[in-house]
Write a protein that holds these residues in place. Structure first.
Motif, PDB file in Angstrom:
ATOM      1  N   ARG A   1       9.315  -7.553   6.393  1.00 52.09           N
ATOM      2  CA  ARG A   1       9.580  -7.126   5.028  1.00 52.09           C
ATOM      3  C   ARG A   1      10.918  -6.383   4.949  1.00 52.09           C
ATOM      4  NH1 ARG A   1       5.492  -2.573   3.147  1.00 52.09           N
ATOM      5  NH2 ARG A   1       6.242  -1.729   5.136  1.00 52.09           N
ATOM      6  N   LEU A   2      11.688  -6.651   3.860  1.00 52.07           N
ATOM      7  CA  LEU A   2      13.002  -6.009   3.710  1.00 52.07           C
ATOM      8  C   LEU A   2      13.025  -4.954   2.602  1.00 52.07           C
ATOM      9  CD1 LEU A   2      15.299  -9.180   4.008  1.00 52.07           C
ATOM     10  CD2 LEU A   2      14.434  -7.683   5.839  1.00 52.07           C
ATOM     11  N   LEU A   3      12.129  -5.068   1.596  1.00 55.68           N
ATOM     12  CA  LEU A   3      12.085  -4.109   0.490  1.00 55.68           C
ATOM     13  C   LEU A   3      10.649  -3.947   0.011  1.00 55.68           C
ATOM     14  CD1 LEU A   3      15.069  -5.518  -1.636  1.00 55.68           C
ATOM     15  CD2 LEU A   3      15.047  -3.285  -0.486  1.00 55.68           C
ATOM     16  N   VAL A   4      10.343  -2.783  -0.585  1.00 56.25           N
ATOM     17  CA  VAL A   4       9.028  -2.600  -1.200  1.00 56.25           C
ATOM     18  C   VAL A   4       9.225  -2.611  -2.721  1.00 56.25           C
ATOM     19  CG1 VAL A   4       8.107  -1.316   0.783  1.00 56.25           C
ATOM     20  CG2 VAL A   4       9.135  -0.058  -1.122  1.00 56.25           C
ATOM     21  N   PRO A   5       8.149  -2.812  -3.488  1.00 57.66           N
ATOM     22  CA  PRO A   5       8.298  -2.830  -4.950  1.00 57.66           C
ATOM     23  C   PRO A   5       8.681  -1.444  -5.474  1.00 57.66           C
ATOM     24  CG  PRO A   5       6.186  -3.733  -4.263  1.00 57.66           C
ATOM     25  CD  PRO A   5       6.767  -3.063  -3.061  1.00 57.66           C
ATOM     26  N   ALA A   6       9.419  -1.417  -6.608  1.00 54.49           N
ATOM     27  CA  ALA A   6       9.686  -0.144  -7.282  1.00 54.49           C
ATOM     28  C   ALA A   6       8.799  -0.085  -8.513  1.00 54.49           C
ATOM     29  CB  ALA A   6      11.152  -0.059  -7.684  1.00 54.49           C
ATOM     30  N   TYR A   7       8.316   1.082  -8.835  1.00 54.47           N
ATOM     31  CA  TYR A   7       7.408   1.203  -9.968  1.00 54.47           C
ATOM     32  C   TYR A   7       7.407   2.642 -10.471  1.00 54.47           C
ATOM     33  CZ  TYR A   7       4.699   2.489  -5.835  1.00 54.47           C
ATOM     34  OH  TYR A   7       4.306   3.034  -4.648  1.00 54.47           O
ATOM     35  N   GLU A   8       6.776   2.824 -11.647  1.00 54.26           N
ATOM     36  CA  GLU A   8       6.568   4.169 -12.188  1.00 54.26           C
ATOM     37  C   GLU A   8       5.071   4.411 -12.203  1.00 54.26           C
ATOM     38  OE1 GLU A   8       8.820   6.006 -15.744  1.00 54.26           O
ATOM     39  OE2 GLU A   8       6.821   5.387 -16.507  1.00 54.26           O
ATOM     40  N   LYS A   9       4.662   5.438 -11.529  1.00 52.17           N
ATOM     41  CA  LYS A   9       3.222   5.686 -11.357  1.00 52.17           C
ATOM     42  C   LYS A   9       2.639   6.348 -12.595  1.00 52.17           C
ATOM     43  CE  LYS A   9       0.805   7.715  -7.586  1.00 52.17           C
ATOM     44  NZ  LYS A   9       0.915   8.400  -6.288  1.00 52.17           N
ATOM     45  N   GLU A  10       1.508   5.845 -13.061  1.00 50.46           N
ATOM     46  CA  GLU A  10       0.794   6.495 -14.175  1.00 50.46           C
ATOM     47  C   GLU A  10      -0.033   7.650 -13.600  1.00 50.46           C
ATOM     48  OE1 GLU A  10       0.074   2.559 -17.041  1.00 50.46           O
ATOM     49  OE2 GLU A  10      -1.531   3.244 -15.671  1.00 50.46           O
ATOM     50  N   ALA A  11      -0.369   8.599 -14.448  1.00 52.17           N
ATOM     51  CA  ALA A  11      -1.217   9.704 -13.989  1.00 52.17           C
ATOM     52  C   ALA A  11      -2.531   9.118 -13.470  1.00 52.17           C
ATOM     53  CB  ALA A  11      -1.506  10.640 -15.169  1.00 52.17           C
ATOM     54  N   ASN A  12      -3.104   9.729 -12.454  1.00 49.63           N
ATOM     55  CA  ASN A  12      -4.391   9.262 -11.879  1.00 49.63           C
ATOM     56  C   ASN A  12      -4.325   7.895 -11.240  1.00 49.63           C
ATOM     57  OD1 ASN A  12      -5.377  11.634 -13.034  1.00 49.63           O
ATOM     58  ND2 ASN A  12      -5.825  10.529 -14.959  1.00 49.63           N
ATOM     59  N   ALA A  13      -3.132   7.412 -10.951  1.00 45.67           N
ATOM     60  CA  ALA A  13      -3.069   6.120 -10.235  1.00 45.67           C
ATOM     61  C   ALA A  13      -3.642   6.333  -8.838  1.00 45.67           C
ATOM     62  CB  ALA A  13      -1.631   5.638 -10.150  1.00 45.67           C
ATOM     63  N   PRO A  14      -4.517   5.434  -8.372  1.00 44.84           N
ATOM     64  CA  PRO A  14      -5.154   5.634  -7.059  1.00 44.84           C
ATOM     65  C   PRO A  14      -4.174   5.412  -5.906  1.00 44.84           C
ATOM     66  CG  PRO A  14      -5.683   3.453  -7.912  1.00 44.84           C
ATOM     67  CD  PRO A  14      -4.889   4.144  -8.996  1.00 44.84           C
TER      68      PRO A  14
END
Ligand code: SF4
Length: 402
Positions: free
Chosen positions: A76-89
């Motif tokens: 793997r060369l990169l991981v996903p980028a994201y914005e975490k919502e509150a209470n995300a597990p």
């Protein structure tokens, strides 16, 4: 044009080639075209629950990040980028890889780093595997290790466990119910407070040299260039039981001269490793996530040893002429940090191991970055892999006999 691949809350997958996704290489950025390949056969798409997809236009409400899990033989060369919502597990222990769409096809940020027939996806006809397990375990009913690898074959689909019954390639010999590390992403024992299930349940008994040797001898009687490997995913640290391993090796070598006897270990106990080498160990694979003491300690949380002990074990194995592989637990943003690459190449130039297996670390990326820190200067995973090759060390993903 690199486009966005995302999921709705139910996990249905969508493509939007009008939006450019962001990726995470320790620093959030767009993926480069030559970091991307078509998703190889055997890739698995996954929704990242509670994590909004991130694009050059920001985070998208109601659109969730998609990741891919790569088949064996890829790094793997990169991981996903994201914005975490509150209470995300917290995400379970998988190797989350950045995925996107190009010309209506799924692409992933990955590199092919090894090839092996023995590691292609396996398909058994109904009852075929069960019949194999039954025939073999009933031939050696008192062997608890055999019962364990039968369980691992059936429940976890473990290739090296199945090889015991398929009588091919590398066969598993688990040894130790205890470990002297507390890896954040341990696959055989997770601490209750993480709320995560470990993918495998750690063996609960102390194996005997006889049980181990019976399986090893049986395997090498049938597989001329076979490998028998102590140290598996379903156990703790095998070197805690080096006396038993040494005795098992002597019993196997008293009966069989062919094949390779290998040990997968965290390398923590150099004297224990020496004992196994004196008994006839021929190959060793040492696992580590970093060549920097703080990043190593932050992930392994070692009990009674440190990275220096691990490096001393590697030096000993090279000095004693073993086939030495490092099982490098790779993660974009950590493995390719400039300081990490400098520490790694300095070690490899001093200690010429045979191969580095670039293993994709299975862990929630944010959990890992929280533990070991984000990079000061990520240079890209391809630069890290080029640095390994530049030190004249082979890159791969499987234990090879030659
Ligand atoms: S060394 Fe292996 S068994 Fe021990 S904690 Fe780490 S992953 Fe788990």
């Amino acid at each position: 044009m690199i486009g966005l691949a995302y999921c709705d809350r139910a996990g249905r997958i969508y493509y939007d080639e009008g939006l450019e996704p962001l990726a995470d290489g320790g620093i959030v950025r767009p993926a480069l075209r030559d970091e991307l390949i078509p998703a190889p056969p055997g890739s698995v798409e996954m929704i990242l629950p509670g994590r909004r997809a991130l694009t050059t236009h920001g985070a998208l409400r109601g659109k969730y990040a998609l990741a891919a899990m790569l088949p064996a033989g890829y790094t793997r060369l990169l991981v996903p980028a994201y914005e975490k919502e509150a209470n995300a597990p917290t995400l379970p222990l998988f190797g989350y890889t950045f995925a996107c769409v190009i010309d209506d096809e799924l692409y992933v940020a990955a590199m092919k780093t090894d090839e092996s027939e023995d590691w292609q996806p396996r398909y058994f006809a109904d009852g075929e595997l069960e019949a194999l397990l039954e025939r073999r375990t009933s031939a050696d009913p008192g062997n608890r290790v055999l019962a364990q690898v039968a369980l691992c074959s059936r429940e976890y689909g473990c290739f090296t466990a199945q090889n015991v019954f398929l009588e091919r390639g590398e066969a598993a010999l688990p040894v130790s119910p205890k470990c002297n590390a507390r890896c954040v992403g341990c696959i055989s024992e997770q601490e209750p407070e993480t709320g995560l299930a470990s993918p495998q349940t750690r063996i609960a008994f102390e194996t005997t040299a006889d049980e181990l040797a019976r399986i090893g001898i049986h395997h090498l009687e049938r597989v001329e260039d076979g490998i028998v490997s102590f140290g598996q995913g379903c156990e703790g640290e095998p070197l805690l039981r080096s006396i038993v391993i040494a005795s098992a090796i002597e019993k196997i070598r008293a009966a069989r001269a062919n094949g390779t006897i290998n040990l997968n270990t965290n390398g923590s106990m150099t004297r224990g490793l020496e004992r196994c080498i004196d008994a006839g160990l021929q190959a060793v694979r040492v696992s580590l996530n970093s060549f920097r003491p703080h990043a190593y300690a932050a992930y392994y949380r070692p009990i009674g040893y440190a990275l220096d002990d691990v490096l001393a074990s590697i030096r000993l194995a090279v000095k004693r002429g073993l086939r030495v592989s490092l099982n490098l637990l790779t993660h974009p943003g950590v493995t390719d940090d400039a300081e990490e690459i400098a520490a790694m190449t300095a070690f490899l130039r001093e200690v010429p191991v045979t191969m580095i297996q670039t293993r994709t670390l299975n862990i929630d990326p944010e959990w890992y970055f929280d533990a070991v820190g984000r990079p000061r200067e990520p240079l890209g995973m391809r630069t890290a892999i080029a640095a390994i090759r530049g030190a004249r060390v082979a890159v791969g993903n499987f234990t090879h006999t030659h």
